[in-house]
Design a protein around this motif. Structure first.
Motif, short mmCIF file in Angstrom:
data_model
loop_
_atom_site.label_atom_id
_atom_site.label_comp_id
_atom_site.label_asym_id
_atom_site.label_seq_id
_atom_site.Cartn_x
_atom_site.Cartn_y
_atom_site.Cartn_z
N THR A 171 7.92 5.43 5.73
CA THR A 171 7.09 4.23 5.85
C THR A 171 7.34 3.30 4.67
O THR A 171 7.54 2.09 4.83
CB THR A 171 5.60 4.62 5.92
N PHE A 172 7.35 3.87 3.47
CA PHE A 172 7.63 3.09 2.26
C PHE A 172 8.99 2.41 2.37
O PHE A 172 9.12 1.21 2.13
CB PHE A 172 7.59 4.01 1.03
N TYR B 129 10.69 1.66 5.03
CA TYR B 129 10.64 0.61 6.05
C TYR B 129 10.10 -0.69 5.45
O TYR B 129 10.69 -1.75 5.61
CB TYR B 129 9.77 1.04 7.24
N PHE B 130 8.96 -0.60 4.77
CA PHE B 130 8.33 -1.81 4.24
C PHE B 130 9.14 -2.44 3.10
O PHE B 130 9.20 -3.65 2.98
CB PHE B 130 6.88 -1.55 3.83
N LYS C 134 12.12 -4.10 4.76
CA LYS C 134 11.68 -5.23 5.57
C LYS C 134 11.58 -6.50 4.72
O LYS C 134 11.81 -7.59 5.20
CB LYS C 134 10.33 -4.91 6.20
N ARG C 135 11.27 -6.35 3.44
CA ARG C 135 11.12 -7.50 2.52
C ARG C 135 12.45 -8.18 2.24
O ARG C 135 12.48 -9.32 1.87
CB ARG C 135 10.53 -7.04 1.19
#
Length: 149
Positions: free
Chosen positions: A140-141, A143-144, A147-148
């Motif tokens: 999850t980390f 991914y985020f 994504k930035r």
């Protein structure tokens, strides 16, 4: 599949909102909020590589929070003796912030409490589910963060 995906999205959003509510409550450690604890840890982390201390603007950038918000938290932490301000030796207009000895003690307590809380979670979930949770949180980390970019 679209309906199931929508339900999953809603379920994740609800869980994240619930976690956010948990952080709004005062911690049993000297009545610090989650935000104040994060500010203290951020100051300590910065000072480990910059002995002179951190400026409010630098702290604002680190935490991605507006300067007035950081200033309020610094004022509150200073009033309770957890941080101290000093004049920057290179730029007398600037103020540097450091964690005090009392603040260091609180950070030790907060770290210990957090570790105990995670140990309790691992006991509650069991090792297998805890390992899966750690992997999912790591994904999850990533991914985020990606994504930035």
């Amino acid at each position: 599949m679209g309906d199931n995906k929508d339900l999953t999205v809603q379920k994740i959003m609800k869980c994240l909102a619930e976690f956010k509510r948990v952080h709004k409550h005062k911690s049993p450690i000297c009545n610090l909020t989650h935000s104040e604890t994060m500010v203290l840890f951020s100051i300590k982390g910065y000072v480990e590589t910059h002995e002179e201390g951190v400026k409010t603007s630098e702290l604002s950038n680190i935490l991605n929070v507006a300067s007035p918000t950081i200033t309020q938290q610094i004022n509150s932490l200073e009033a309770r003796g957890f941080v101290e301000r000093s004049i920057d030796k290179q730029d007398r207009r600037a103020v540097r912030i450091k964690v005090t000895e009392k603040g260091e003690e609180i950070l030790k307590k907060a770290s210990k409490e957090f570790e105990e809380s995670i140990n309790g979670l691992v006991e509650y979930l069991g090792e297998e589910k805890s390992d899966q949770l750690a992997d999912l949180l790591s994904e999850t980390f990533n991914y985020f963060i990606n994504k930035r970019k």
